[in-house]
Write a protein that holds these residues in place. Structure first.
Motif, PDB file in Angstrom:
ATOM      1  N   GLU A   1       0.828  -1.204   0.000  1.00  0.00           N
ATOM      2  CA  GLU A   1       0.000   0.000   0.000  1.00  0.00           C
ATOM      3  C   GLU A   1       0.864   1.257   0.000  1.00  0.00           C
ATOM      4  OE1 GLU A   1      -3.450   2.258   2.616  1.00  0.00           O
ATOM      5  OE2 GLU A   1      -2.763   0.271   3.236  1.00  0.00           O
ATOM      6  N   THR A   2       1.893   1.278   0.835  1.00  0.00           N
ATOM      7  CA  THR A   2       2.792   2.429   0.908  1.00  0.00           C
ATOM      8  C   THR A   2       3.503   2.669  -0.418  1.00  0.00           C
ATOM      9  OG1 THR A   2       3.122   2.069   3.268  1.00  0.00           O
ATOM     10  CG2 THR A   2       4.786   3.387   2.122  1.00  0.00           C
ATOM     11  N   ALA A   3       3.899   1.597  -1.084  1.00  0.00           N
ATOM     12  CA  ALA A   3       4.610   1.724  -2.355  1.00  0.00           C
ATOM     13  C   ALA A   3       3.687   2.113  -3.502  1.00  0.00           C
ATOM     14  CB  ALA A   3       5.313   0.408  -2.684  1.00  0.00           C
ATOM     15  N   GLY A   4       2.382   1.865  -3.358  1.00  0.00           N
ATOM     16  CA  GLY A   4       1.443   2.229  -4.416  1.00  0.00           C
ATOM     17  C   GLY A   4       1.077   1.087  -5.343  1.00  0.00           C
ATOM     18  N   VAL A   5       1.192  -0.148  -4.870  1.00  0.00           N
ATOM     19  CA  VAL A   5       0.830  -1.307  -5.679  1.00  0.00           C
ATOM     20  C   VAL A   5      -0.691  -1.414  -5.746  1.00  0.00           C
ATOM     21  CG1 VAL A   5       0.967  -3.843  -5.813  1.00  0.00           C
ATOM     22  CG2 VAL A   5       2.961  -2.506  -5.101  1.00  0.00           C
ATOM     23  N   ASP A   6      -1.195  -1.818  -6.904  1.00  0.00           N
ATOM     24  CA  ASP A   6      -2.619  -2.020  -7.116  1.00  0.00           C
ATOM     25  C   ASP A   6      -3.175  -2.959  -6.036  1.00  0.00           C
ATOM     26  OD1 ASP A   6      -5.003  -2.023  -9.186  1.00  0.00           O
ATOM     27  OD2 ASP A   6      -4.686  -4.114  -8.554  1.00  0.00           O
ATOM     28  N   PRO A   7      -4.304  -2.618  -5.409  1.00  0.00           N
ATOM     29  CA  PRO A   7      -4.840  -3.437  -4.316  1.00  0.00           C
ATOM     30  C   PRO A   7      -5.158  -4.884  -4.711  1.00  0.00           C
ATOM     31  CG  PRO A   7      -5.961  -1.311  -4.393  1.00  0.00           C
ATOM     32  CD  PRO A   7      -5.079  -1.384  -5.596  1.00  0.00           C
ATOM     33  N   ASP A   8      -5.590  -5.123  -5.937  1.00  0.00           N
ATOM     34  CA  ASP A   8      -5.890  -6.495  -6.357  1.00  0.00           C
ATOM     35  C   ASP A   8      -4.624  -7.346  -6.390  1.00  0.00           C
ATOM     36  OD1 ASP A   8      -8.604  -5.943  -6.597  1.00  0.00           O
ATOM     37  OD2 ASP A   8      -8.453  -5.483  -8.747  1.00  0.00           O
ATOM     38  N   VAL A   9      -3.536  -6.780  -6.893  1.00  0.00           N
ATOM     39  CA  VAL A   9      -2.256  -7.490  -6.919  1.00  0.00           C
ATOM     40  C   VAL A   9      -1.774  -7.739  -5.495  1.00  0.00           C
ATOM     41  CG1 VAL A   9       0.181  -7.333  -7.606  1.00  0.00           C
ATOM     42  CG2 VAL A   9      -1.615  -6.611  -9.191  1.00  0.00           C
ATOM     43  N   SER A  10      -1.886  -6.729  -4.649  1.00  0.00           N
ATOM     44  CA  SER A  10      -1.478  -6.872  -3.244  1.00  0.00           C
ATOM     45  C   SER A  10      -2.261  -7.985  -2.563  1.00  0.00           C
ATOM     46  CB  SER A  10      -1.702  -5.562  -2.489  1.00  0.00           C
ATOM     47  OG  SER A  10      -0.913  -4.541  -3.020  1.00  0.00           O
ATOM     48  N   TYR A  11      -3.567  -8.028  -2.818  1.00  0.00           N
ATOM     49  CA  TYR A  11      -4.404  -9.046  -2.201  1.00  0.00           C
ATOM     50  C   TYR A  11      -3.993 -10.448  -2.659  1.00  0.00           C
ATOM     51  CZ  TYR A  11      -8.413 -11.903  -1.018  1.00  0.00           C
ATOM     52  OH  TYR A  11      -9.199 -12.914  -0.537  1.00  0.00           O
TER      53      TYR A  11
END
Length: 148
Positions: A28-38
């Motif tokens: 989240e801090t780095a700005g990665v797309d939430p779907d990819v993070s999930y």
């Protein structure tokens, strides 16, 4: 810029959500797309759960069971790589056959394969299990960091 971190965690169920939250916070801090993070966080959860359940020294191998496992995450450019290593019996060269659709256990490794772009199941230099997986990163439009 690139980001990497490594954790040495106790083989306890409480360590799994800790690793997951750290990964999600970093993404989240780095700005990665939430779907990819999930998707990465679910794959990490499965890998950590396997390390907790199976990650100790196998019976008959000598020495006490290890009480720890290691999680390392690398976010570099357009790729995230996650590695989970333990001191368990490792993989014998093949990943176990898929579990039945209605089985309560045994689907985690297949789930990791479905969620990541590239997966490697292997052994550590000390004979333990190593699960390594990569995923191409998509960035949010408002990503605060440009990781290159």
């Amino acid at each position: 810029m690139s980001i990497w971190w490594s954790l040495h965690l106790r083989r306890e169920a409480a360590s799994v959500p800790l690793a997951r939250r750290l990964l999600l916070g970093t993404m989240e801090t780095a700005g990665v797309d939430p779907d990819v993070s999930y998707e990465l966080s679910v794959a990490l959860t499965e890998a950590c759960a396997n390390a907790v359940e199976h990650g100790g020294t196998a019976t008959g191998r000598g020495g006490p069971a290890s009480e720890a496992y290691r999680v390392t995450a690398y976010l570099d450019g357009e790729t995230c790589r996650i590695e989970v290593a333990d001191t368990g019996p490792g993989f014998s060269g093949t990943v176990p056959a898929p579990a039945a659709a209605d089985a309560e256990n045994g689907r985690g490794l297949r789930l990791i394969e479905e969620l990541a772009d590239h997966v490697h199941f292997g052994r550590t230099g000390r004979g333990g299990a190593l699960v390594s997986f990569d995923k191409i990163i998509k960035w949010r439009a408002d990503a605060p960091l440009a990781l290159t």
